[in-house]
Design a protein around this motif. Structure first.
Motif, PDB file in Angstrom:
ATOM      1  N   LEU A  68      45.465 -33.123 -77.045  1.00 33.45           N
ATOM      2  CA  LEU A  68      44.537 -33.983 -76.393  1.00 33.45           C
ATOM      3  C   LEU A  68      43.704 -33.450 -75.195  1.00 33.45           C
ATOM      4  O   LEU A  68      42.476 -33.920 -75.031  1.00 33.45           O
ATOM      5  N   SER A  69      43.984 -32.317 -74.935  1.00 31.92           N
ATOM      6  CA  SER A  69      43.365 -31.536 -73.943  1.00 31.92           C
ATOM      7  C   SER A  69      41.935 -31.070 -74.765  1.00 31.92           C
ATOM      8  O   SER A  69      41.001 -30.829 -74.098  1.00 31.92           O
ATOM      9  N   ALA A  70      42.085 -30.851 -76.014  1.00 24.91           N
ATOM     10  CA  ALA A  70      41.046 -30.362 -76.886  1.00 24.91           C
ATOM     11  C   ALA A  70      40.281 -31.548 -77.559  1.00 24.91           C
ATOM     12  O   ALA A  70      39.133 -31.113 -77.713  1.00 24.91           O
ATOM     13  N   LEU A  71      40.790 -32.538 -77.651  1.00 27.21           N
ATOM     14  CA  LEU A  71      40.123 -33.752 -78.275  1.00 27.21           C
ATOM     15  C   LEU A  71      40.121 -34.793 -77.352  1.00 27.21           C
ATOM     16  O   LEU A  71      40.463 -36.067 -77.835  1.00 27.21           O
ATOM     17  N   ALA A  72      39.927 -34.620 -76.060  1.00 28.57           N
ATOM     18  CA  ALA A  72      39.766 -35.921 -75.040  1.00 28.57           C
ATOM     19  C   ALA A  72      39.232 -37.092 -75.501  1.00 28.57           C
ATOM     20  O   ALA A  72      39.517 -38.198 -75.011  1.00 28.57           O
ATOM     21  N   HIS A  73      37.823 -36.510 -76.232  1.00 29.43           N
ATOM     22  CA  HIS A  73      36.826 -37.940 -76.355  1.00 29.43           C
ATOM     23  C   HIS A  73      37.432 -38.539 -77.519  1.00 29.43           C
ATOM     24  O   HIS A  73      36.899 -39.691 -78.142  1.00 29.43           O
ATOM     25  N   ARG A  74      38.616 -38.233 -78.160  1.00 26.36           N
ATOM     26  CA  ARG A  74      39.207 -39.044 -79.588  1.00 26.36           C
ATOM     27  C   ARG A  74      40.476 -39.624 -79.116  1.00 26.36           C
ATOM     28  O   ARG A  74      41.468 -39.609 -79.909  1.00 26.36           O
ATOM     29  N   ILE A  75      40.584 -40.214 -77.851  1.00 24.95           N
ATOM     30  CA  ILE A  75      41.885 -40.660 -77.425  1.00 24.95           C
ATOM     31  C   ILE A  75      42.417 -41.969 -78.279  1.00 24.95           C
ATOM     32  O   ILE A  75      43.549 -42.173 -78.421  1.00 24.95           O
ATOM     33  N   HIS A  76      41.412 -42.603 -79.066  1.00 25.86           N
ATOM     34  CA  HIS A  76      41.758 -43.558 -79.945  1.00 25.86           C
ATOM     35  C   HIS A  76      42.076 -43.243 -81.225  1.00 25.86           C
ATOM     36  O   HIS A  76      42.035 -44.090 -82.288  1.00 25.86           O
ATOM     37  N   THR A  77      42.139 -42.097 -81.781  1.00 24.28           N
ATOM     38  CA  THR A  77      42.557 -41.752 -82.898  1.00 24.28           C
ATOM     39  C   THR A  77      43.948 -41.932 -83.332  1.00 24.28           C
ATOM     40  O   THR A  77      44.939 -41.703 -82.518  1.00 24.28           O
ATOM     41  N   LEU A  78      44.083 -42.452 -84.521  1.00 22.11           N
ATOM     42  CA  LEU A  78      45.404 -42.663 -84.761  1.00 22.11           C
ATOM     43  C   LEU A  78      46.297 -41.513 -85.448  1.00 22.11           C
ATOM     44  O   LEU A  78      45.746 -40.554 -86.021  1.00 22.11           O
ATOM     45  N   VAL A  79      47.680 -41.484 -85.046  1.00 22.65           N
ATOM     46  CA  VAL A  79      48.351 -40.284 -85.110  1.00 22.65           C
ATOM     47  C   VAL A  79      49.876 -40.692 -85.314  1.00 22.65           C
ATOM     48  O   VAL A  79      50.376 -41.828 -84.921  1.00 22.65           O
ATOM     49  N   LEU A  80      50.376 -39.837 -86.483  1.00 21.25           N
ATOM     50  CA  LEU A  80      51.801 -40.318 -86.767  1.00 21.25           C
ATOM     51  C   LEU A  80      52.734 -39.092 -86.257  1.00 21.25           C
ATOM     52  O   LEU A  80      52.354 -37.866 -86.609  1.00 21.25           O
ATOM     53  N   ALA A  81      53.749 -38.970 -85.790  1.00 19.79           N
ATOM     54  CA  ALA A  81      54.810 -38.168 -85.385  1.00 19.79           C
ATOM     55  C   ALA A  81      55.953 -38.182 -86.200  1.00 19.79           C
ATOM     56  O   ALA A  81      56.569 -39.258 -86.154  1.00 19.79           O
TER      57      ALA A  81
ATOM     58  N   ARG B  92      57.076 -41.935 -85.499  1.00 19.59           N
ATOM     59  CA  ARG B  92      56.294 -42.878 -84.560  1.00 19.59           C
ATOM     60  C   ARG B  92      54.873 -42.823 -85.008  1.00 19.59           C
ATOM     61  O   ARG B  92      54.433 -41.755 -85.173  1.00 19.59           O
ATOM     62  N   ALA B  93      54.236 -44.083 -84.864  1.00 22.90           N
ATOM     63  CA  ALA B  93      52.711 -44.128 -85.134  1.00 22.90           C
ATOM     64  C   ALA B  93      52.183 -44.922 -83.666  1.00 22.90           C
ATOM     65  O   ALA B  93      52.696 -45.890 -83.072  1.00 22.90           O
ATOM     66  N   GLY B  94      51.029 -44.428 -83.640  1.00 22.22           N
ATOM     67  CA  GLY B  94      50.165 -44.986 -82.484  1.00 22.22           C
ATOM     68  C   GLY B  94      49.022 -44.120 -82.135  1.00 22.22           C
ATOM     69  O   GLY B  94      48.487 -43.378 -83.173  1.00 22.22           O
ATOM     70  N   THR B  95      48.247 -44.196 -81.273  1.00 19.12           N
ATOM     71  CA  THR B  95      46.837 -43.793 -81.032  1.00 19.12           C
ATOM     72  C   THR B  95      47.534 -42.262 -80.278  1.00 19.12           C
ATOM     73  O   THR B  95      48.566 -42.177 -79.861  1.00 19.12           O
ATOM     74  N   LEU B  96      46.394 -41.293 -80.399  1.00 19.77           N
ATOM     75  CA  LEU B  96      46.746 -39.974 -79.683  1.00 19.77           C
ATOM     76  C   LEU B  96      47.189 -40.152 -78.092  1.00 19.77           C
ATOM     77  O   LEU B  96      48.081 -39.336 -77.644  1.00 19.77           O
ATOM     78  N   ALA B  97      46.451 -40.983 -77.627  1.00 16.18           N
ATOM     79  CA  ALA B  97      46.759 -41.244 -76.238  1.00 16.18           C
ATOM     80  C   ALA B  97      48.038 -41.972 -75.869  1.00 16.18           C
ATOM     81  O   ALA B  97      48.687 -41.579 -74.955  1.00 16.18           O
ATOM     82  N   GLN B  98      48.442 -42.780 -76.822  1.00 17.20           N
ATOM     83  CA  GLN B  98      49.780 -43.607 -76.812  1.00 17.20           C
ATOM     84  C   GLN B  98      50.899 -42.624 -77.061  1.00 17.20           C
ATOM     85  O   GLN B  98      51.917 -42.420 -75.949  1.00 17.20           O
ATOM     86  N   LEU B  99      50.993 -41.915 -77.838  1.00 18.23           N
ATOM     87  CA  LEU B  99      52.016 -40.866 -78.354  1.00 18.23           C
ATOM     88  C   LEU B  99      52.146 -39.720 -77.242  1.00 18.23           C
ATOM     89  O   LEU B  99      53.161 -39.535 -76.874  1.00 18.23           O
TER      90      LEU B  99
END
Length: 284
Positions: free
Chosen positions: A198-211, A223-230
């Motif tokens: 997130l510190s490197a891609l702060a402009h992509r907080i709405h990117t979907l991510v799975l952990a 777990r699935a959500g946006t970069l900002a959510q997770l």
């Protein structure tokens, strides 16, 4: 013969039948113990295999491989690797050393995170380059992985993100002083990795991510959500290691979104897929 044998992802029973037969007949059996870990200890392996297993740390595999390869031209020696033998470049290197010594070699493959990541519902042929994220320190923040993620993003491809593992590592002070004192094992959590991303891609907080946690085990968790959510979830939300992440590419298929929605932490998974990724969601 020198054998590289994959152990799979979970416990002593994930070894293949062919791999087990080789282990039971080998003169010496080593377990590579630093590029990844099994969910069980060495003693469980020994009890199941009926053989003594020698732990091979980084120093032994990378700088003292002659010890492992000794007499392998006249007897069978096996090096056990968590996952698949070709999941780390270290194992290519020891094969090259064996070949340079005219030692015959053989490889027994197994499941690894590189193919088991499909459990999250994303199609394997839609993944780009995998990346590994190392722990950052106050004075060392490497970001070479960032360029690969951006290349995948530009192509619309998913990115498998492997999280750092620190096993039998020395502190900078002990290393400088030549002291063989090792730090406790550390395993990067999704919370730490997401913070660095997130510190490197702060402009992509709405990117979907799975952990993903403990893939291939009975306690597997996704777990699935946006970069900002997770990134806002506490570390204990992901459970114990091992962990990995997947950054979802823009070419994601509706079926992938539907499959992974089972693990979404809220309805934003579908909303972002529709509004940001332009995925045609049939129903919500």
């Amino acid at each position: 013969m020198f054998y590289l044998i994959g152990l799979g992802l979970f416990d002593e029973k994930d070894i293949t039948v062919r791999g087990l037969e080789i282990v039971k007949n080998a003169t010496r059996v080593y377990l590579e113990s630093y590029t990844s870990i099994l969910m069980v200890d060495k003693e469980r392996l020994e009890a199941f295999y009926g053989r003594k297993v020698i732990l091979a740390d980084r120093d032994m595999v990378e700088t003292a491989s002659d010890e492992i390869l000794s007499h392998a031209s006249t007897s069978d020696v096996a090096l056990l690797v968590v996952g698949d033998p070709f999941g780390a470049t270290t194992h290519h290197d020891i094969l090259l050393r064996a070949r340079a010594l005219n030692i015959p070699t053989d490889v027994v493959h197994n499941a690894s995170i590189m193919n088991a990541i499909g459990a999250c519902g994303l199609q394997l042929y839609s993944f780009g380059q995998a990346v590994s994220i190392p722990f950052w320190t106050d004075t060392w923040k490497p970001d070479s992985w960032l360029g690969r993620i951006q290349e995948n993003v530009g192509l619309g491809l998913h990115t498998l993100v492997l999280l750092d593992i620190k096993v039998k590592e020395q502190s900078e002070e002990d290393l400088a002083r030549g002291r063989k004192i090792f730090q406790p094992p550390r395993y990067m959590t999704p919370a730490v990795a997401l913070s660095q991303i997130l510190s490197a891609l702060a402009h992509r907080i709405h990117t979907l991510v799975l952990a993903l946690s403990r893939v291939g085990t009975p306690t597997q968790s996704i777990r699935a959500g946006t970069l900002a959510q997770l990134a806002t979830l506490p570390e204990d939300a992901f459970g114990p290691p091992l962990h990995s992440l997947v950054i979802v590419g823009s070419r994601v298929h509706p079926m992938e979104i539907e499959f992974a929605s089972k693990w979404a932490i809220d309805g934003d998974w579908l909303h972002v897929a529709r509004d940001v990724y332009a995925v045609e969601i049939e129903s919500e």
